[in-house]
Design an enzyme around this catalytic site. Structure first.
Site, PDB file in Angstrom:
ATOM      1  N   THR B 183     -50.666  -5.552 -44.841  1.00  0.00           N
ATOM      2  CA  THR B 183     -50.835  -4.670 -45.987  1.00  0.00           C
ATOM      3  C   THR B 183     -51.212  -5.498 -47.197  1.00  0.00           C
ATOM      4  OG1 THR B 183     -48.539  -4.879 -46.649  1.00  0.00           O
ATOM      5  CG2 THR B 183     -49.067  -3.107 -45.144  1.00  0.00           C
ATOM      6  N   GLU B 330     -47.802   0.875 -42.349  1.00  0.00           N
ATOM      7  CA  GLU B 330     -46.510   0.818 -41.658  1.00  0.00           C
ATOM      8  C   GLU B 330     -46.271   2.035 -40.769  1.00  0.00           C
ATOM      9  OE1 GLU B 330     -47.138   0.302 -44.779  1.00  0.00           O
ATOM     10  OE2 GLU B 330     -45.979  -1.359 -45.638  1.00  0.00           O
ATOM     11  N   LYS B 440     -42.250   6.725 -66.517  1.00  0.00           N
ATOM     12  CA  LYS B 440     -40.945   7.230 -66.904  1.00  0.00           C
ATOM     13  C   LYS B 440     -40.866   7.311 -68.416  1.00  0.00           C
ATOM     14  CE  LYS B 440     -36.178   7.293 -65.463  1.00  0.00           C
ATOM     15  NZ  LYS B 440     -35.170   6.716 -64.557  1.00  0.00           N
ATOM     16  N   TRP B 445     -39.788  11.813 -65.337  1.00  0.00           N
ATOM     17  CA  TRP B 445     -40.906  11.253 -64.591  1.00  0.00           C
ATOM     18  C   TRP B 445     -42.197  12.027 -64.846  1.00  0.00           C
ATOM     19  CZ3 TRP B 445     -40.121   6.646 -62.789  1.00  0.00           C
ATOM     20  CH2 TRP B 445     -38.840   6.269 -62.325  1.00  0.00           C
TER      21      TRP B 445
END
Lengths: 548, 548
Positions: B183, B330, B440, B445
């Site tokens: 990755t 993954e 944030k 959020w």
């Protein structure tokens, strides 16, 4: 370990349909109409059933019988046994009492859930199935007042009532048994096939492939093939995984009733044997304009080869693709499927060639190996002409019978299927016949199935069955039993004339016998063993052997 | 043992396409046009390559690198390594030299096959990758006269020439490694994910489901997503199994070229990241009436969330369904897919509601478990409002990184994906953001992805990227970088006005910065880490913090 080694248990996929599609319906036919439940309700009831079964003292690995038609409670039995690791033994409602007694005892069923209308059958066995400790009776409308002399029987609703609606499925070995199904063997005792979680899991994914039956969550599936036959061809599992609408005909299998049910519910895909689709065709023809089957797109057809004329009729009249499938109980059951357009190279095919594709037995499913062998186990060329026994191997193919290995049917992991056929240059399998139903005349083989399908193409013929009869000079000669459609009048000459377009003269039946009925096996196939036995006991003689 | 315990090896399915569809083409784009080979030729060459690799002294389990674009020889590398049990390490052509050096050495590549046009890159590493014993050079037209100072290099065609065209694949443990993919980590060294045969086998079946990408042998698939990225999303394996036509763009990724290739070859389905489809959209709009994309039906879109406006454009203008997918290296990589009609209950949905379905992240694939958790690992309700970290587990989910476990990413077999989002009452996952890209502000959020997709819906905006900037009072505030379409003129007020239809005032970006380019990661995603670093090194200050 780089990837998670999650065991392939059915519990990993059977709750998915209810999770993503909670409000979608599962419809069961009843005497008066239909009984309708949602996926969420059915899931909750399956989890209740799981608790009830385990609370009754059963342990993982114990065998539980179902003596039931296709209905939502039978589906709950699939769901609950798979989740808990019990083994579901689906009992064929059409077996003889002797065979039922044998398989229940051979499998060691500890508990049987029975549809109330089938209780009288089971009742006759009550003193002959000592392993069975308990009977649970599932009552559809009209049968709520069932009674039985079998001790320790309880109503299904009472059995699951009040149980929690969430059973925490356990994790166990993926090679653990999931189901048991006995084949209706033509000789000797029935033979059991034990399905394992991993095998059925892979089979479920495979029948969900676009290039397989193209099943989708947006389908409305009517399962005609009995759930007691080879796990309903795996379709109940696929439906539970996908959350498609389900329509289950229970014991109401009359063609008119099925046709009406399919129209009323908007069925898109269904699965059954050729005789079912012949019956449905007749029902549609006899009710012109009355049945709206416009949503129907596919009819999966297995058990025996459907006549090309029927495949053509469904396509041309209804735009419905008959997807011929081939497999057997020992194969979980799917081996091959024949699509009209089976590969990229077929996109340029004419309608006629697409029809010809659909009339073949099909292309092998991904993950399986399939080949044809001669009597010395040499592989034969894929030339469309070399006839050999079809053998298969792969992760959902049986490796031995349950407590009855029969090593003669297996070699190097290949299952010897007992079917003979060719593989053509397109890699399509074309099954000629069951090896025992081939007619051997003068040293050459004649396919009884090919003859039957050709005869069914004659206008006015409703059904045909071809069997071998002994002949002192030729060894065997074919004879055809034919059922005519109502009011039809078709001569033997007309039938033979039609067949001679495709068959050589020596391949034509020696005689056409007109009959009102042809016996079927418990799975709806032509029962040629019984036909041959009847001809024998009637003292049948081939025409050229009769005393003048 | 009741069923055959056939190991789930890729060798069981990768030859199938060539067997059933030998004449179907695999088309690779070249400088001058296309290079065309059939499945049978490619299969034969793959078996030759297998012999060549094993003859060169490699042993099962050894790691072989591919430093290649999407082309038929890269597909042969997939095929040959999978069959022989070698481990294919796909090298990302866009990595930095330092990262390439690290991953080649960390994986221990013994041999690398490199596309000739990429030789100059590899050449720079020649003294820094001591595990590599040999380089094989694959030369597309125009590159036949390659040369290199790397010792022991050989031409691919010479390497496989004269080898037998049939390699007898061996049987080994299904948990054996198949591939390695690193990755492009944003911090620290790249992390390797080791794919196993069983995991990719199950993943291949899953992406072949009707309800997944609906892949079929009758598709013509154009693989835009690089084959070096998460095994090309598994699509090369599916294609090898199904035998669909394949179109591979090699290094020719310019939108006009891709659009023309798709039109010329009759592509039906393709897969890539949103920026690819934005580019394709522009190419189509700039060439009205010139591109016949009438056969195109589906564009699978992963990597990041596609803007709803783009999904709508493709559907309304071309009748093409953008199938949004979510996953990661993954996860092999597929986790969820969003179809316009994702379940039976959606059949009654209006076009508008179907569009809204497609703009969600999707429904989880059968066989996986997916849930959202709070910071204390408590599962959160599926109410469309509770935001948590998305965790997944199942048979094709990574359980640790290759020789670099990172236990912080795993717990009870759950992979902590680093993505945060909600699950709604329909069980659709909706990814809000990468946890590190969330803004944030004042304890609340803000999703940078949602803002970007909303800004992209403004006429004249070509691309948008929203990042957090530090603010002494609010903690963080969002800033938008915007690329305008050629000749477009869109004011900051117009953009904020548009966004305020969906967002509260405090969620709107503090400033819109007009730029000509936004950096992308090696997998084509917005590179927010670099954007943030650039703003920082440029001394960027939020408007209300600037000295007047």
């Amino acid at each position: 370990m780089a990837m998670q080694h999650t065991p392939l248990l059915m519990s990993r996929i059977i709750d998915r349909g209810a999770t993503i599609s909670p409000h979608t319906e599962i419809v069961t036919a009843t005497e008066e109409g239909t009984r309708r439940v949602t996926y969420r309700e059915t899931r909750d009831r399956s989890h209740q059933l799981a608790h009830a079964l385990m609370d009754s003292g059963l342990q993982r690995g114990d065998v539980v019988g179902s003596f039931m038609w296709n209905g939502s409670r039978h589906l709950e039995m699939y769901h609950a046994t798979a989740g808990t690791g019990l083994v579901l033994h689906t009992l064929n409602t059409r077996l003889s009492l002797a065979d039922l007694e044998y398989i229940i005892s051979h499998a060691g069923d500890k508990l049987i859930v029975v549809d109330a209308d089938l209780l009288p059958l089971l009742e006759q066995l009550k003193d002959r199935i000592p392993t069975v400790e308990r009977i649970i009776v599932a009552a559809e409308p009209g049968f709520e007042d069932w009674s039985t002399t079998i001790p320790n029987a309880m109503d299904y609703e009472e059995f699951i009532a009040g149980k929690p609606t969430n059973y925490q499925w356990e994790t166990f070995d993926e090679y653990s048994p999931l189901g048991l199904c006995y084949t209706s063997g033509t000789t000797g005792n029935p033979k059991g096939v034990e399905y394992e979680h991993r095998a059925q899991y892979l089979h479920t994914l495979t029948i969900g492939l676009t290039d397989s039956m193209n099943l989708s969550s947006t389908d409305c599936m009517c399962l005609i093939v009995p759930m007691f036959h080879a796990m309903g061809w795996g379709l109940p599992w696929a439906a539970l995984m996908l959350g498609c609408k389900q329509v289950l005909p229970h014991r109401f299998m009359q063609p008119e009733r099925v046709a009406q049910l399919m129209a009323d519910e908007g069925v898109t895909v269904s699965a059954g044997v050729p005789t079912i689709w012949q019956g449905l065709q007749a029902a549609i023809q006899q009710n012109p304009g009355k049945l709206d089957l416009s949503k129907l797109s596919r009819l999966t057809c297995g058990g025996s080869a459907p006549p090309a004329s029927m495949i053509e009729w469904y396509w041309k009249e209804l735009g419905v693709e008959i997807i011929q499938g081939w497999g057997m109980t020992e194969m979980s059951p799917l081996g091959t499927l024949a699509r009209r357009v089976g590969k990229y190279e077929h996109l340029d095919f004419s309608d006629e060639k697409r029809l010809a594709n659909g009339a073949k037995t099909g292309l092998v499913m991904p993950g399986l190996e399939l080949d044809i062998f001669d009597e010395d186990f040499n592989p034969l060329p894929h030339d469309g002409e070399s006839v050999g026994e079809i053998c298969v191997r792969g992760p959902w193919i049986c490796s031995e019978y349950f407590n009855n290995p029969h090593p003669d049917r297996f070699r190097d992991n290949w299952l010897f299927t007992g079917d003979v056929g060719v593989i053509d240059e397109e890699e399509y399998v074309i099954v000629a016949d069951r090896s025992k139903d081939l007619v051997k005349s003068g040293g050459e083989w004649i396919s009884s199935v090919d003859l039957e399908n050709e005869i069914c193409g004659v206008e006015g013929v409703a059904q045909a069955c071809v069997v071998a009869q002994p002949h002192p000079r030729w060894g065997e000669r074919p004879v055809a039993l034919v059922i005519l459609a109502t009011d039809a009048d078709v001569s033997q000459e007309a039938i033979l004339e039609h067949c001679s377009e495709k068959f050589a003269k020596w391949q034509l039946p020696d005689e056409v016998l007109y009959v009102d009925e042809i016996p079927l096996t418990s799975t709806g196939k032509l029962d040629k063993k019984t036909v041959r036995a009847s001809l024998n006991s009637d003292g049948y003689q081939l025409p050229d052997l009769r005393v003048a």
